[in-house]
Each structure stands twice: as C-alpha cells, then as structure tokens.
Motif scaffolding. Structure first.
Motif, PDB file in Angstrom:
ATOM      1  N   GLN A 140       0.988  -1.140   0.202  1.00  0.00           N
ATOM      2  CA  GLN A 140       0.127   0.098  -0.084  1.00  0.00           C
ATOM      3  C   GLN A 140       1.141   0.984  -0.162  1.00  0.00           C
ATOM      4  OE1 GLN A 140      -3.564  -0.428  -0.655  1.00  0.00           O
ATOM      5  NE2 GLN A 140      -2.872  -2.251  -0.837  1.00  0.00           N
ATOM      6  N   PRO A 141       0.657   1.992  -0.740  1.00  0.00           N
ATOM      7  CA  PRO A 141       1.250   3.627  -0.532  1.00  0.00           C
ATOM      8  C   PRO A 141       1.838   4.011   0.839  1.00  0.00           C
ATOM      9  CG  PRO A 141      -0.248   3.969  -1.775  1.00  0.00           C
ATOM     10  CD  PRO A 141      -1.234   2.264  -0.994  1.00  0.00           C
TER      11      PRO A 141
ATOM     12  N   SER B 139       4.544   5.023  -3.492  1.00  0.00           N
ATOM     13  CA  SER B 139       4.736   6.448  -2.926  1.00  0.00           C
ATOM     14  C   SER B 139       3.682   7.215  -3.604  1.00  0.00           C
ATOM     15  CB  SER B 139       6.233   6.772  -3.552  1.00  0.00           C
ATOM     16  OG  SER B 139       6.160   6.944  -5.193  1.00  0.00           O
ATOM     17  N   ARG B 140       2.773   7.134  -5.126  1.00  0.00           N
ATOM     18  CA  ARG B 140       1.922   8.036  -5.671  1.00  0.00           C
ATOM     19  C   ARG B 140       0.588   7.305  -5.757  1.00  0.00           C
ATOM     20  NH1 ARG B 140       5.366  11.405  -8.656  1.00  0.00           N
ATOM     21  NH2 ARG B 140       3.962  12.346  -9.178  1.00  0.00           N
ATOM     22  N   PRO B 141      -0.344   7.083  -4.459  1.00  0.00           N
ATOM     23  CA  PRO B 141      -1.342   6.644  -4.217  1.00  0.00           C
ATOM     24  C   PRO B 141      -2.414   7.310  -5.450  1.00  0.00           C
ATOM     25  CG  PRO B 141      -1.676   8.191  -2.684  1.00  0.00           C
ATOM     26  CD  PRO B 141       0.431   8.371  -3.799  1.00  0.00           C
ATOM     27  N   LYS B 142      -2.084   8.076  -6.593  1.00  0.00           N
ATOM     28  CA  LYS B 142      -2.975   9.501  -7.123  1.00  0.00           C
ATOM     29  C   LYS B 142      -3.135   8.645  -8.480  1.00  0.00           C
ATOM     30  CE  LYS B 142      -3.918  13.731  -9.557  1.00  0.00           C
ATOM     31  NZ  LYS B 142      -3.434  14.846  -9.797  1.00  0.00           N
ATOM     32  N   TYR B 143      -1.608   7.930  -8.831  1.00  0.00           N
ATOM     33  CA  TYR B 143      -1.163   7.145 -10.114  1.00  0.00           C
ATOM     34  C   TYR B 143      -1.118   5.708  -9.478  1.00  0.00           C
ATOM     35  CZ  TYR B 143      -0.605  12.369 -11.327  1.00  0.00           C
ATOM     36  OH  TYR B 143      -0.612  13.510 -11.648  1.00  0.00           O
ATOM     37  N   MET B 144      -1.561   5.209  -8.643  1.00  0.00           N
ATOM     38  CA  MET B 144      -1.570   3.667  -8.196  1.00  0.00           C
ATOM     39  C   MET B 144      -2.544   2.631  -9.154  1.00  0.00           C
ATOM     40  SD  MET B 144      -2.586   1.099  -5.348  1.00  0.00           S
ATOM     41  CE  MET B 144      -3.485   1.167  -5.155  1.00  0.00           C
ATOM     42  N   VAL B 145      -3.809   2.550  -9.361  1.00  0.00           N
ATOM     43  CA  VAL B 145      -3.854   1.783 -10.563  1.00  0.00           C
ATOM     44  C   VAL B 145      -3.544   1.978 -11.815  1.00  0.00           C
ATOM     45  CG1 VAL B 145      -6.336   1.236 -11.764  1.00  0.00           C
ATOM     46  CG2 VAL B 145      -6.467   2.080  -8.631  1.00  0.00           C
ATOM     47  N   ASP B 146      -3.004   2.898 -12.045  1.00  0.00           N
ATOM     48  CA  ASP B 146      -2.350   3.231 -13.469  1.00  0.00           C
ATOM     49  C   ASP B 146      -0.882   1.854 -13.404  1.00  0.00           C
ATOM     50  OD1 ASP B 146      -4.559   4.832 -14.689  1.00  0.00           O
ATOM     51  OD2 ASP B 146      -3.202   6.320 -13.814  1.00  0.00           O
ATOM     52  N   ALA B 147      -0.207   2.199 -12.010  1.00  0.00           N
ATOM     53  CA  ALA B 147       0.881   1.343 -12.009  1.00  0.00           C
ATOM     54  C   ALA B 147       0.526   0.170 -12.025  1.00  0.00           C
ATOM     55  CB  ALA B 147       1.423   2.309 -11.065  1.00  0.00           C
ATOM     56  N   LEU B 148      -1.284  -0.466 -11.710  1.00  0.00           N
ATOM     57  CA  LEU B 148      -1.219  -1.478 -11.434  1.00  0.00           C
ATOM     58  C   LEU B 148      -1.092  -2.026 -13.077  1.00  0.00           C
ATOM     59  CD1 LEU B 148      -2.947  -1.212  -8.213  1.00  0.00           C
ATOM     60  CD2 LEU B 148      -0.569  -2.963  -8.733  1.00  0.00           C
ATOM     61  N   ARG B 149      -1.998  -1.609 -13.163  1.00  0.00           N
ATOM     62  CA  ARG B 149      -2.034  -1.875 -14.746  1.00  0.00           C
ATOM     63  C   ARG B 149      -0.951  -1.960 -15.952  1.00  0.00           C
ATOM     64  NH1 ARG B 149      -7.043   0.743 -18.590  1.00  0.00           N
ATOM     65  NH2 ARG B 149      -6.798  -0.678 -20.118  1.00  0.00           N
ATOM     66  N   PHE B 150      -0.325  -0.963 -15.717  1.00  0.00           N
ATOM     67  CA  PHE B 150       1.049  -0.312 -16.173  1.00  0.00           C
ATOM     68  C   PHE B 150       2.364  -2.806 -15.975  1.00  0.00           C
ATOM     69  CE2 PHE B 150       3.634   2.953 -18.715  1.00  0.00           C
ATOM     70  CZ  PHE B 150       4.753   1.765 -18.992  1.00  0.00           C
ATOM     71  N   LYS B 151       1.990  -2.476 -14.351  1.00  0.00           N
ATOM     72  CA  LYS B 151       3.009  -3.892 -14.501  1.00  0.00           C
ATOM     73  C   LYS B 151       2.191  -5.098 -14.475  1.00  0.00           C
ATOM     74  CE  LYS B 151       4.475  -5.743 -10.054  1.00  0.00           C
ATOM     75  NZ  LYS B 151       4.966  -6.083  -8.519  1.00  0.00           N
ATOM     76  N   GLY B 152       1.115  -5.363 -14.590  1.00  0.00           N
ATOM     77  CA  GLY B 152       0.828  -6.631 -15.421  1.00  0.00           C
ATOM     78  C   GLY B 152       0.450  -6.735 -16.405  1.00  0.00           C
ATOM     79  N   GLU B 153       0.728  -5.223 -17.734  1.00  0.00           N
ATOM     80  CA  GLU B 153       1.219  -5.653 -18.889  1.00  0.00           C
ATOM     81  C   GLU B 153       2.892  -5.780 -19.351  1.00  0.00           C
ATOM     82  OE1 GLU B 153      -0.026  -1.272 -19.936  1.00  0.00           O
ATOM     83  OE2 GLU B 153      -2.417  -2.495 -20.617  1.00  0.00           O
TER      84      GLU B 153
ATOM     85  N   ALA C  95      10.269   0.559 -11.195  1.00  0.00           N
ATOM     86  CA  ALA C  95       9.416   2.622 -11.325  1.00  0.00           C
ATOM     87  C   ALA C  95       8.303   2.039 -11.070  1.00  0.00           C
ATOM     88  CB  ALA C  95      10.054   2.496 -12.452  1.00  0.00           C
ATOM     89  N   CYS C  96       7.012   1.124 -11.225  1.00  0.00           N
ATOM     90  CA  CYS C  96       6.150   0.977 -11.536  1.00  0.00           C
ATOM     91  C   CYS C  96       6.069   0.809  -9.608  1.00  0.00           C
ATOM     92  CB  CYS C  96       5.308  -0.175 -12.063  1.00  0.00           C
ATOM     93  SG  CYS C  96       5.176   0.163 -13.996  1.00  0.00           S
ATOM     94  N   ASP C  97       6.588  -0.355  -9.111  1.00  0.00           N
ATOM     95  CA  ASP C  97       6.313  -0.384  -7.398  1.00  0.00           C
ATOM     96  C   ASP C  97       6.514   0.449  -7.391  1.00  0.00           C
ATOM     97  OD1 ASP C  97       5.725  -3.803  -8.358  1.00  0.00           O
ATOM     98  OD2 ASP C  97       7.375  -4.159  -8.107  1.00  0.00           O
ATOM     99  N   GLU C  98       7.157   1.744  -7.787  1.00  0.00           N
ATOM    100  CA  GLU C  98       7.586   2.747  -6.232  1.00  0.00           C
ATOM    101  C   GLU C  98       6.361   3.629  -6.886  1.00  0.00           C
ATOM    102  OE1 GLU C  98       9.772   5.560  -4.623  1.00  0.00           O
ATOM    103  OE2 GLU C  98       9.834   3.524  -4.883  1.00  0.00           O
ATOM    104  N   ILE C  99       5.787   3.851  -7.983  1.00  0.00           N
ATOM    105  CA  ILE C  99       5.003   4.893  -7.821  1.00  0.00           C
ATOM    106  C   ILE C  99       3.455   4.494  -7.249  1.00  0.00           C
ATOM    107  CG2 ILE C  99       2.578   5.432  -9.034  1.00  0.00           C
ATOM    108  CD1 ILE C  99       5.149   5.254 -11.701  1.00  0.00           C
ATOM    109  N   ILE C 100       3.502   2.758  -7.153  1.00  0.00           N
ATOM    110  CA  ILE C 100       2.351   2.371  -5.943  1.00  0.00           C
ATOM    111  C   ILE C 100       2.749   2.272  -4.693  1.00  0.00           C
ATOM    112  CG2 ILE C 100       1.448  -0.775  -5.055  1.00  0.00           C
ATOM    113  CD1 ILE C 100       2.237  -1.052  -8.053  1.00  0.00           C
TER     114      ILE C 100
END
Length: 554
Positions: free
Chosen positions: A3-4, A169-183, A162-167
């Motif tokens: 979690q962030p 520290s940047r809760p605003k972009y967490m969903v986008d980062a999770l999607r990117f990481k999955g891809e 880098a996606c993990d870092e966004i997840i």
C-alpha cells in the motif's frame, strides 16, 4: 500488495519549456488554439493543417504535446494520425496527445480504439477546461517518467521496479501503475506473477481491464477453459468492452473452435466496426471458415475504413480479391484492382499482389497465355527481392501449376511450408492446391520434405540446448534459419540458443550479430509475438555484460 507509504506531490510544470504541435485543417481554428496555448505560457508552438504536415513536423522537431482535431478533411483523420505516430515510434511514451472533436460519436471511437489518445475534448470547451485536462495528463506523464525511460531502453525489469515505486509513493496513480505492471509482466512472459497480480487487483475492485488481463494470462498459460469462462463473465458485466471479444476469439481459435471465434469477432465489430485490425481478423477467420460473404464484407470494410491507416497493406487488397475470386466474381476483382491501381503500384509488394491476382483471374477465366505473362512479371518482382505473404505465394503456386510450371510451383509451396511448418491452415491450403491439380502424391512429397527437414533441425537444436551443448545447438539452428529464413519460431529459437551460448562461452561477435539479425527479422515477421520482449531483454543483458552499447536495440 504494498500500500502507498510516502506520498509525493505533483511537480511544477514549466509550460514555457514545452514544445507543442496544433493539428487542424481550418486555419482559423489553428490560430485560435495557438493563442489559447500561448496564454498557458507555451511559447514553442508548431502548426499543421493535415496528417502529412504533422508527421513532417514531428520528424523535424520532436514535441511534448500534440493537440489534434479528429476531422482533418481528406486523407488521414486524427485517430489514424495517432496510430501512425505511435506505431512508427515517431513520438515517445511521454508525448501528450489530446484529441479535439465536435463529433459526439468519438467517445465510442476512443472507448474501443486499439491506440487511444491520452485525453479528448468535445467542442465547444473552455480554455480553463483544456488547461485542467492538459495539466492532469502532464502530471501523470511526469509520474511515469522512469517507467517510460526504462521501457524505451528495453529494460523491462527496471520498469516494473519503477511501477512498484509509484504504487508505494503515488496513490493518485496507483491503479495506472498496477495496470502498467501487469502488462509488463505479461510481456516478460511472467504469467504466474501476472495472474497473482490481477487476482489481487480484482479482490480490491473488479475492474474490467484487470479481469481482461487475468484472462490473457490464463490464455498464455494454455488455461483456455478458465480464460473463456472469465471472458464470458466479463462480457456479461461489461458488454461494451470490445477488447474482450478480440481475446475471446483468440481463445476460441486456440481451442479449435473457429465458429465461436468468428461469432466473438462479429460481436466486437457490431460495437466498433471502425477498427481496421478487427475487420482484418474477422475476414481471415471467416475465410478460413468458408463464410465468404462475411469475409468479403469484413475485408471491404477494412479497406474502406482504413484507407489512410498505417495498418492497411497490399495484402489487404489481395485478401479481398481472393474472396471475390472464390465467389467467382471476376468483375469485382477487376474493379478492386482498377480502383486501387495507384495505391498498389506505389510499392513492389503492391505490384506483386496485382500480378498474382491478375494471374488467378486469368486462370479462372481460361486465359492461360495471359496468366503466363503476368506470372513472368510476378517472377521478376520475386527475383528482385519482393517476397509477398504466404497466402499470396501459395496463390502464385496455383497459377504456376495451372500454366504447367510445376517445378516453380513445387519450389513456392516448399518455401511456404519451410517458413510456416507449424501452420495447419497454410499447409492445408497447399495440400488442396495439389489435389485440385491432380498431383496429390507430388504435393505430399513436397510438403513432407519441406516440413520434416526444418522440423528435424529445429527439434535437434532445441534438444541439444536442453542438454547444455549450446555450440552444437547454435550450428543446427543456424542451418535451420538458412533453410527457413522467414520462420519466426525458428528464428526466435536460434536467438535464444545463441544468447545461452554467449552467456556460457563468452563473447563471439559473429554470433552476436546473428542474434541481432534474427531477432530483428522475427520482430518484422511476428511483431506481436510474446517471446520477443524477453529475448530483447536477454540480448540487452548480454550486451551490457560485455560492455557493448548501441544507440538502438533490436
């Protein structure tokens, strides 16, 4: 799932440093949008009146932000411009692309597009709304800067971190980062990890894209029953999710259920018929199913809706003519070639499509001498290096067979069989050509010789590699590549074995160059194959290990 923890605030954006491009076919609107952007503080603004001018501008001076009208008059529209810019890597992942349109139907277009803009604006809109939307997209791009940087360098492992870092520290972009990481995990063929990630996201919230991602990972692991069940449930909940129909068709084809695959594509086309690739795939599946009317409609729509799309190639004209020929509609074939003559004559590939198609039409019309003449033209193009797709090469073999050029026909069929030794559909078509010509025994011998030799070399190379004898494996697979120079499966196996050999035995510049060459060629032959990303990463790691730096990776 982490979690962030520490939250990082959005960074200040200096609009004065941005380089913008405004694309609109009306001079008055271009100037009005330029004035609006100037009021935001943007000083470096280029203007373009159509897609061709925009591409020229982008090639001349890279830009940070593109504001583009959807309707650009004659030629490519804004969506087709976006597809060409991204597909051809003319803009980076950090370039902002915002579409402007007066057409409310674009909401449906963007919802189902394969390549969507970062945002879109429905006219009329205020300067304040545009500024707010632009600021939001720019901040998101800034947040993913490190992800994009690693992605461009083909360092997908670092992009995941880098996606993990966004997840975190940047809760605003967490969903986008999770999607990117999955891809990214799917691209790296880390399907088990991707499956776990998507399951965790779904437990948080059953987001349709996460369920689609889960279905894809199941399909890639050959769990097609579970993938189909997931997709059908997704479509029951979100029937407008057109990408799910595309994946469902892939799953059904994997299960040898071509009828269900066609049904899924028809449902997708009913929601979004403007997507060129969906129409192309529907045409291919329908043709394989013997549904000539559906195939003809799909190929026609692909050409009409994608007239200026980068995804249209000479093969699309060949596909439509092939269906028309099977329907015995020689007038339609002549009309298709006449209406598209200038487009086809623009390239050797198009000229080959015209020559072979004309030969097929002549054969069907009983004009064997004319067929022989166009066959000479096709042969000259092939001799000069124009290859043609496998379907076209088999059509050419059929013309050769009908005009008595049996050795040429056998050579063409052998070429296709070697390069597509694992394609049941192409081998079945080749077999039918021989049966129609009354040469079944000869065909069986040609196909057996072509496929068995390549398959034997490939299998022996893989077995040697599994035993750890990478040097012998490399030699076997390089020989296989000589026999089948356009076979993506063999090329990727060859690259994999060469990289294993280099990792174990040390640098060999000649073999490294082979790996680069065959990886690049495999990328051209099968650009969407899931193995490519992993091989590119392995190549990069080998080059890094031996201190080799290149401006562009394969």
């Amino acid at each position: 799932m982490n979690q962030p923890s520490v939250q990082i605030k959005d960074a200040f954006i200096d609009y004065g440093e941005l380089r913008a491009l405004v694309v609109d076919d009306y001079p008055g609107m271009r100037n009005a949008l330029r004035l609006t952007l100037t009021n935001f503080g943007i000083r470096k603004i280029q203007l373009a009146g159509n897609a061709a001018e925009a591409i020229f501008q982008v090639k001349s001076k890279p830009c940070d932000f593109i504001l583009c009208d959807y309707n650009l008059g004659d030629g490519r529209d804004g969506q087709q411009l976006l597809e060409e810019l991204r597909h051809s890597n003319l803009i980076s992942p950090e370039t902002v692309f915002i579409m402007v349109t007066a057409e409310s139907f674009y909401e449906k277009v963007v919802a189902t597009a394969e390549l969507a803009p970062d945002d879109y604006m429905i006219k009329p809109f205020s300067a304040e709304v545009l500024h707010s939307r632009l600021e939001s997209v720019l901040q998101r791009k800034r947040a993913f800067h490190d992800v994009h940087r690693h992605l461009l360098a083909h360092n997908l492992e670092a992009a995941i971190l880098a996606c993990d870092e966004i997840i975190r520290s940047r809760p605003k972009y967490m969903v986008d980062a999770l999607r990117f990481k999955g891809e990214l995990l799917v691209t790296l063929e880390r399907f088990t990890e991707a499956e776990v990630l998507y399951q965790q996201i779904i437990k948080m919230r059953a987001i349709p894209w996460a369920r689609l991602g889960l279905a894809r990972t199941l399909h890639m692991q050959k769990k097609d029953e579970a993938a189909e069940e997931e997709l059908r449930d997704v479509l029951e909940q979100a029937p407008e999710m057109v990408a799910a129909y595309d994946l469902l068709s892939e799953v059904c084809l994997s299960k040898k259920d071509a009828a269900a695959a066609q049904a899924a594509l028809l449902q997708g086309v009913a929601i979004s018929g403007k997507t060129v690739r969906r129409q192309q795939k529907l045409g291919e599946v329908a043709l394989a199913n013997g549904d000539l009317d559906t195939a003809r409609t799909a190929f026609t729509h692909a050409l009409e809706k994608g007239r200026h799309s980068i995804f249209i190639t000479p093969s699309d004209f060949g596909n439509l003519c092939r269906v028309q020929l099977e329907q015995g509609d020689l007038k339609a074939v002549a009309d298709t070639l006449r209406k598209n003559k200038s487009s086809l004559q623009d390239s050797p590939e198009g000229q080959l499509v015209m020559a072979v198609t004309q030969g097929m039409a002549c054969i069907q019309d009983g004009k064997l001498q004319e067929a022989a003449k166009v066959l000479d033209a096709a042969g000259a193009l092939r001799a000069a290096g124009t290859r043609g797709d496998d379907q076209l090469v088999l059509d050419m073999a059929r013309v050769c067979m009908a005009t008595g050029r049996l050795d040429e026909a056998d050579g063409l069929v052998s070429e296709v069989a070697r390069n597509s030794h694992d394609s049941e559909a192409l081998l079945a078509k080749a077999k039918r050509i021989y049966e129609e010509a009354g040469r079944s025994d000869a065909g069986a011998a040609v196909l057996s010789d072509a496929t068995s030799g390549v398959r034997k070399l490939n299998n022996e190379g893989v077995v040697l590699a599994q035993r750890g004898d990478y040097q012998s494996a490399v030699e076997k697979l390089l020989t296989a590549c000589d026999e089948a120079p356009y076979n993506p499966r063999i090329m990727m196996n060859t690259v994999w074995v060469i990289l294993k050999y280099l990792d174990e035995s040390g640098m060999d510049e000649k073999r490294l160059e082979y790996a680069r060459h065959y990886l690049a060629e495999a990328g051209r032959q099968a650009p969407d194959h899931p193995r490519l990303a992993g091989l590119r990463l392995q190549l990069k790691e080998i080059e890094k290990r031996f201190g080799i730096q290149r401006a562009a990776q394969a």
